[in-house]
Structures are given as C-alpha cells and as structure tokens.
Motif scaffolding. Structure first.
Motif, short mmCIF file in Angstrom:
data_model
loop_
_atom_site.label_atom_id
_atom_site.label_comp_id
_atom_site.label_asym_id
_atom_site.label_seq_id
_atom_site.Cartn_x
_atom_site.Cartn_y
_atom_site.Cartn_z
N THR A 8 0.94 -1.24 0.13
CA THR A 8 -0.07 0.22 0.01
C THR A 8 1.17 0.82 -0.22
N ILE A 9 0.63 2.23 -0.44
CA ILE A 9 0.97 3.55 -0.91
C ILE A 9 0.93 4.04 0.76
N ASP A 10 1.85 5.25 0.77
CA ASP A 10 1.50 6.25 1.72
C ASP A 10 1.06 7.85 1.46
N TRP A 11 0.13 7.52 1.36
CA TRP A 11 -0.44 8.80 1.04
C TRP A 11 0.05 10.39 1.14
N LEU A 12 0.71 10.28 2.82
CA LEU A 12 1.16 11.11 3.74
C LEU A 12 2.61 11.84 2.90
N ARG A 13 3.04 10.58 2.51
CA ARG A 13 4.42 10.78 2.42
C ARG A 13 4.35 11.07 0.87
N GLU A 14 4.04 11.23 0.02
CA GLU A 14 3.67 11.15 -1.17
C GLU A 14 2.94 12.51 -1.59
N LYS A 15 2.31 13.32 -1.13
CA LYS A 15 1.97 14.10 -0.64
C LYS A 15 3.32 15.02 -0.83
N SER A 16 3.83 15.34 0.82
CA SER A 16 4.91 16.01 1.19
C SER A 16 5.94 15.77 0.32
N ARG A 17 5.90 14.76 -0.05
CA ARG A 17 7.60 14.78 -1.84
C ARG A 17 7.18 15.57 -2.43
N ASP A 18 5.61 15.32 -2.75
CA ASP A 18 5.78 16.49 -3.96
C ASP A 18 5.51 17.59 -3.74
N THR A 19 5.57 18.30 -2.30
CA THR A 19 4.77 19.90 -1.96
C THR A 19 6.72 19.55 -2.04
N ASP A 20 7.42 18.65 -1.90
CA ASP A 20 9.00 19.56 -1.83
C ASP A 20 9.01 19.26 -2.50
N ARG A 21 9.20 18.92 -3.75
CA ARG A 21 9.22 18.89 -5.20
C ARG A 21 9.01 20.20 -5.78
N THR A 70 -9.30 -0.81 -6.31
CA THR A 70 -8.15 -1.02 -5.08
C THR A 70 -6.80 -0.16 -5.46
N ILE A 71 -6.37 -0.12 -6.45
CA ILE A 71 -5.41 0.24 -7.00
C ILE A 71 -5.50 1.80 -6.81
N LEU A 72 -6.82 2.77 -7.12
CA LEU A 72 -6.91 4.09 -6.34
C LEU A 72 -7.14 4.15 -5.65
N SER A 73 -7.39 2.78 -4.90
CA SER A 73 -7.21 3.40 -2.71
C SER A 73 -6.08 3.42 -2.56
N GLY A 74 -4.84 3.07 -2.80
CA GLY A 74 -3.65 3.47 -2.37
C GLY A 74 -2.93 1.97 -2.82
N PHE A 75 -3.06 0.76 -3.58
CA PHE A 75 -2.50 -0.52 -3.36
C PHE A 75 -1.84 -0.54 -4.70
N ILE A 76 -0.82 -1.22 -5.18
CA ILE A 76 -0.26 -1.37 -6.48
C ILE A 76 0.41 -2.82 -6.84
N LYS A 79 -9.03 8.92 6.04
CA LYS A 79 -8.86 10.06 5.82
C LYS A 79 -7.59 10.37 4.79
N LEU A 80 -6.02 9.85 5.94
CA LEU A 80 -5.05 10.09 5.64
C LEU A 80 -4.35 9.13 4.71
N GLY A 81 -4.98 8.30 4.56
CA GLY A 81 -4.53 7.14 3.74
C GLY A 81 -3.19 6.69 3.97
N LEU A 82 -3.02 6.13 5.59
CA LEU A 82 -1.35 5.51 6.02
C LEU A 82 -1.12 4.50 5.80
N ARG A 83 -0.31 3.99 6.09
CA ARG A 83 -0.04 2.23 5.97
C ARG A 83 0.12 2.08 6.67
N GLN A 84 0.95 3.20 8.16
CA GLN A 84 1.24 2.10 9.48
C GLN A 84 0.98 3.99 10.60
N CYS A 85 0.22 3.06 11.65
CA CYS A 85 0.45 4.09 12.61
C CYS A 85 1.01 3.83 14.02
N LEU A 86 1.49 3.72 14.58
CA LEU A 86 2.16 3.80 15.99
C LEU A 86 1.76 3.73 17.18
N VAL A 87 1.71 2.81 18.32
CA VAL A 87 1.01 2.76 19.46
C VAL A 87 1.82 2.82 20.34
#
Length: 744
Positions: free
Chosen positions: A33-46, A189-195, A703-711
C-alpha cells in the motif's frame, strides 16, 4: 516527513532524497500500500524546489511552466488515445458480430449495415437485404431458404463464436493474465492506494483492447463498458511514465488515473459528465477539486475524439440515442417505482448468484480450466442465442431497438401494430392501434431473451476474458405495462412510451447491481438524450438502491473486491467499541516489536533483522531500556542505503555502528567508521495512544491514507497498527475470515 525546524539545522531528509545518486528510494514493492501522506509531502517538496529554482533563470522559469502544464497535457493525451481506441473497438465489434452471419462481397471490411448502405438495390421495405451481403450458407450453397441452409448458418454462427472466444481466452492466458474480468474492482483498489504492478501495463492495454473486441463479438453476454474504463486507465498509466512528476509519485499518478476512469466512461456511453460523476462516486478514493476539472477535460477530449471517428455513422456518440418528447404523467411514477423495486431485487439476486459462482470457481477444480470454461459458456450461449432474433444480435443493438419508439419508419417486429386502412390520419398519429401478431411473438421472444440473458450473465461475468456488466444489466426488462394505460390519453397522441419503460427499467437494474445513483441517472439521460425523464430515472434509481441495500450493503464491484481479498478500506461507518490496544501488534503472547536504536545498532544487526523479518519498516527508539520513540524507517530504504554504503563508502563493514542522530556517537578510534542514516528516518511518524478508539484510528487510516500507525503510551512505544491489521480487525468484527485479505 521533514519538519521546518529540521530544515534549518540540516537539509530536510527529503531534499537529500532528490540529490541521491540511486533512484529506487521511496518507491514501493508490488502488492503493497502506498503512504499517501508521504507521497503528498514529497510532491510539496518537489514543488517548492521548482518554485525556488524558477527565480534563477529564464530557462528554469520555462521548465516550471512546462511542469505546471504537464498535467493538462497528460489529460489531452489520455483523451485522444482512449477516444481513438473506443472508436476502433466499436467499429471492429460491429464488423465481427456480422461476420458470424455472413460477409460483404463488395468490400470485406464492411459490416452488414454499411454493406447495404452503399448498395443501389436496397428498398425501404427490405432494408436488411441487398445482393452484396450474403449469409455464409448462401455463399457456399447458393440457396437462400430451407432447413439445410438454416442449419448451416446456425453451425457457422456457433463455430465463429467459439473461435472468437477461444482466441480471446488464449491471448489473455498467454500474454496478459491481468486483462481478464471487468477491471473496475481492481481499479478501485489501485486508486485506494494499492500497488498491482503490470495491471495497467502496455501488454495489458494491447491484449485487453484486442480480446475485448473478440469477447463482445463472440456473442457472450457481456458489455464493453467496464473494460473500457480499464483500457483508459492503462492509457493514463502509459502517459504517466513519460513525466517524472507522475511516474515517481504514486499519489500524483492516482489523480491521473481517476481522470482516466472518467474518460473511459465518457467513451463507453458517450456521457462525459456522467463519466466524471462515475469516477467521483464509484471508483475514486481521493478526489481533490483539481482532479475534478482535469477529469472533466479528459472526458471532453475523449468524447470529442470518439465523435470525430463517428463509429456508428449517426453523428452520435452512442448506438442507442433516442428522442422521446412525450410528457410523462404523475400516475406513471407508480410503475417507475415498481421498476425500481424490481431492479433492486434483480441486482441483489445477480450479485448473490454471481459471487456464489465465482467462489465455486475459486475453490473447486473448475478454476483450473479457464479456457474450457469460456468455450463451454460460449457454446451454450451461441447455441441458445441463434434461434431467437433478439439474442442473436449484439446486446447494444437490441437495447437500441427496445429504447426506440415506434414510428412510421420502424421495421422492428415490436412495432407490428395493425394499421386500419379506413383511418385518415397519418400512421404516426394513430393512438390505440390494436397489437398485431408481430408484437405478441416479439413479446414472448423478448421474455425468453430476458430469462436467457439473466441466467447466462451470472456465469459469464468473472470469467478469464474481458467482460463488462453495464449492458447486460440493462437487459432486464418489463413489458407488461402496456394494457394498463388506456384511460388518460389525449386522442391522437401516443400516451405511453414503451421505450421509456425499457430505459427506466435499465437504469433500475443497473442501479441494483452497481449501487450507483447520481452518476447512473446522468449517464442514462446523456446516453439517451431524454432530458424530460430525469425525475422518473431518479425515482427508479433511488428505489432500486434502497431495495438492494436492504438485502446487502455492497454492490457488485465491492463484492468482487471482497471475494478477491483486496485491501480496500470502504467508506462505511465503523461502529464497534474497540481500542487501539486490541488491534495493535505485538499481542500479549507474541515476541516484542522489532526496533532499531538511534546509535547502538551495528550494520550486521540491521541486516540480520531485515533477513529474519518481513516487516515494511521499523520504529527507531532512543534505547531498548527507555523505548522512547524517535521515528520510523522504511525497510526498503534501509536495504538500499546499506547496500549502497558497502559499495561506495570506505570503512563501512559489518560491525560499523548505524546512527540516526545529527552527530556521530562517541566511539573509540579503533572502531570502524559509523554509517549515518538520518536522511531516511521519518521524524514525524503518525502515532496514537493505546486508548484511542478504533473508530478514530479507522478514520485516520481512511482520510489520510496511512500505511501504518505507531501506538505509544506517555512517549513509550508499545506497538504498531498497519492497514492490514485494521482490515483484518474489521473483517473479524463482521464475522468474516480475517485471513482472506491479500497483502504482499
């Protein structure tokens, strides 16, 4: 990813990414699964980088402009290509469907209709017959009538059908296994962030286009609509690879694919706005406003391209364009709503039966013989379809005939009303002509056609060939409402439009199967040009959704996603009262979490950890005693960096220390040179506390399209929740088998 303060003391970790010599950091493995947050921040940086550079020189400024325009350019290309492909598919299907019955002698590449257009000997009464068009038996034996001729035509029809479908299934099997089915569940499924690598590749595009023509021409009960969405998405993926902005960023690529799906529906139905709404309502997961305008543009270009190819020769985008201008009456809302109820029930029935059959195919020996299965189904379809003129033709032609109104020019049997010669008014105006024998024979043939199509579609959808669902679903018809309305008719006008009932019934059945509402109504009125009938269509669509939802929440696409176990987080509410501690790994009896420390792990330790586990990433803590969380590091980045360091940097050996801090740890001079991996450390991983309700966690993932979340609890790391854990937990709560979810 990079926080502003960190950008001041050292270059942000993503800025370093961009200058890195080796390319693969930050891309994903297959079936992850892709990490939407990470992709978004990478694009903002670019983006930030490009904006900074554009002030330096004219050339950089032009480059930044080109970058901004690349999105629209991609849309233009997608529209052009998918429009062209759709036109080619339409023309080829037309020709090959007629090839099963006969051949045009004056020009082999003409279909039956085109053949008789060019002929001078065609009369209006026999517009289907002309000397240039010969059926196979006539060509071989010279006779036109008789039992032998009928049987020979019958035999050749079945033979051609078998040949087409065998070719289709063999091509899919050998060259592109991903080209089978409708493709919409996978695209969701692909559009929801799966490869799924290769699902939208060049081979899939090529084979899907060819086999789609073959499969539809073979007379199987399937439509070309779903696969056209898949084809358009393949075009989108193809053009994404030309621009680094899209090829390197999975999140951006998903935006383009959403728009491509809109273009696909636009050419499948000639409904550009319906396409945009379909993409928004049915397939897309993340749909910002920008994507809305771009989808609109792509759908427009695609429809325009298809219109200029003009595959149906009627200057329309679709085969069944109808013009009804009779008003409908308030009392007619009752049958419309009844049609909605019928559509909802049929939708539920269809989904249940189709899923049961597909599950059998997956679990029993049936699934081992896909080619045989296709051939058997085609054989049965062809043998049963030939005797009935309504099933012999392609489904879209049939729908076109059913949607159309009876006028003076119609040669269809459905319009065989008895003309009373004493009446002085023109034929068009005669209000209540009694039905002639043609209508009755047409009615029972249609009823048979209906039953046949319903049953055969259940077995066809989901076989190993491209198969869409839209058109067969429209086939469910009601022809029983003509006798009821004798009373409120103005003399001299048609009072009930049977074609309108066909259209509303089609919308209701389609709504019951796919559970679409808004986009369905828009598609239907764009498809038929019946603007006055928006209200009946809305009534039928809403009723059918209510009725179908009463029996089960998911539409056919969601049902197939579940059947295949794709990791798709749907938008339903999560209502159970569980907490993050109940879902996180490790559980009580499991070994502790695999972590890295910030400055005391050696290269060898990291390599052993990677070899012994298959996690996607590892949390980094201050030390094993304190377990205070610092950040998160991706498995893939670790592997690539260590491999790279061993090749390029001198002095990095197995017992070198790996550190994630700003400054190197104090180590004796005798020790080998340490390896700094601060760049790949994500310093802002998403964390929740152990008492966060799962409802909130599910919402965050969705909503954020995460891959994982730490507890954590008071800063100490307790465990980790991945998207897979969330999906398993949801399946467990709904009493389904949690192990069915496919992930890596």
């Amino acid at each position: 990813s990079a926080t502003p303060t960190e950008e001041i003391n050292g270059a942000g970790n993503l800025m370093d990414f961009l200058d890195e010599p080796f390319p693969d950091v930050g891309t994903y493995e297959d079936f992850h699964t892709i990490d939407w947050l990470r992709e978004k921040s990478r694009d903002t940086d670019r983006h930030r980088k490009i904006t900074c550079k554009s002030k330096e020189s004219i050339w950089e400024f032009i480059k930044s402009l080109l970058d901004a325009w690349s999105g629209w350019l991609v849309m233009l290309l997608i529209g052009l290509l998918s429009g062209t492909l759709a036109g080619v598919i339409d023309l080829a299907v037309d020709w090959m469907t007629d090839l099963k019955e006969g051949v045009c002698l004056s020009a082999l590449w003409y279909s039956h209709e085109q053949c008789c257009w060019t002929s001078n000997e065609t009369t209006f009464a026999d517009r289907d017959k002309c000397p240039q068009w010969q059926k196979w038996a006539e060509l071989m034996t010279g006779y036109t009538e008789g039992a032998g001729v009928y049987l020979l035509n019958y035999f050749l029809y079945v033979l051609w059908a078998l040949f087409f479908s065998f070719l289709a299934v063999s091509l899919v099997r050998v060259f592109a296994p991903y080209a089978c089915g409708s493709g919409i569940p996978e695209i969701k499924t692909i559009l929801s962030g799966f490869i799924i690598r290769g699902y939208l590749g060049k081979w899939t595009l090529l084979i899907k286009t060819v086999t789609l023509v073959l499969a539809v021409s073979s007379g199987l009960s399937l439509g070309k609509e779903g696969p056209l969405v898949h084809v358009a998405c393949c075009c989108g993926n193809l053009f994404c690879s030309l621009f680094s902005k899209y090829s390197k960023n999975e999140g951006k690529r998903r935006e383009v694919l959403s728009a491509a799906a809109a273009a696909g529906v636009s050419v499948a139905f000639g409904a550009p706005i319906g396409g945009v709404l379909f993409s928004l309502e049915e397939v897309s997961y993340y749909f910002p406003l920008k994507t809305l305008w771009r989808s609109f543009f792509a759908a427009l270009v695609a429809a325009f391209t298809l219109r200029s190819i003009n595959p149906f020769g009627n200057n329309r985008l679709v085969l069944f364009y109808v013009e009804y201008h009779t008003p409908w009456y308030m009392a007619e809302l009752v049958p419309f709503i009844l049609l909605g109820v019928f559509g909802g029930l049929w939708g539920t029935l269809f989904i249940r039966c189709n899923i049961a059959w597909c599950r059998r195919r997956k679990t029993t020996r049936l699934g081992k013989y896909p080619v045989l299965e296709v051939i058997v189904v085609t054989g049965i379809t062809a043998v049963l379809a030939f005797p009935n003129p309504y099933t012999r033709r392609s489904t879209s032609e049939l729908i076109s005939e059913l949607f159309n109104d009876c006028g003076a020019l119609e040669s269809s049997q459905l319009c065989d009303y008895i003309n009373n010669p004493n009446m002085t008014r023109p034929v068009d105006d005669i209000p209540d002509r009694p039905a002639g024998p043609g209508v009755y024979s047409a009615l029972w043939q249609l009823t048979l056609a209906l039953v046949f199509k319903i049953v055969i579609t259940i077995f066809t959808f989901g076989m190993k060939i491209p198969s869409g669902l839209f058109i067969p679903s429209m086939m469910a018809y009601h022809h029983h409402d003509w006798i009821i309305f004798k009373n409120w008719c103005r003399p001299g006008a048609d009072c009930v439009t049977p074609g309108l009932y066909a259209m509303v019934g089609a919308a209701a059945c389609l709504g019951g199967v796919t559970r679409m509402t808004v986009s369905l109504v828009v598609i239907m009125f764009e498809l038929t040009g019946g603007l006055e009938y928006i209200v009946p269509l809305m009534a039928a669509a809403v009723t059918s959704k209510w009725v179908a939802d009463a029996f089960g929440k998911e539409g056919i696409y969601e049902a197939h996603i579940q059947l295949n176990g794709y990791p798709y987080l749907d938008q339903d509410e999560f209502t159970h009262r569980t907490l993050a501690t109940d879902v996180m790994r490790p559980r009580r009896n499991e070994p502790p979490l695999a972590v890295l420390t910030q400055d005391s792990t050696t290269v060898e330790d990291v390599e052993t950890l990677i070899k012994d586990t298959d996690y996607n990433g590892f949390p980094v803590v201050v030390s094993r005693e304190s377990e205070r969380l610092i950040g998160f590091v991706q498995r893939r980045d670790l592997i690539l960096n260590i491999k790279n360091a061993r090749q390029k940097q001198d002095g990095v050996v197995s017992n070198s220390v790996v550190y994630f801090t700003e400054d190197a740890p104090q180590i004796p001079a005798s020790n080998p040179q340490p390896l700094k991996l601060r760049r790949i450390l994500n310093l802002s991983p998403f964390t929740v506390t152990d008492h966060t309700p799962m409802e909130t966690v599910v919402d965050i993932f969705r909503k954020l399209g995460l891959r994982q979340c730490l507890v954590t609890r008071s800063g100490r790391l307790l465990g980790i929740i991945t998207k897979k854990d969330v999906l398993r937990h949801m399946a467990h709560m709904m009493n389904q088998d949690p192990e069915s979810i496919m992930f890596n």
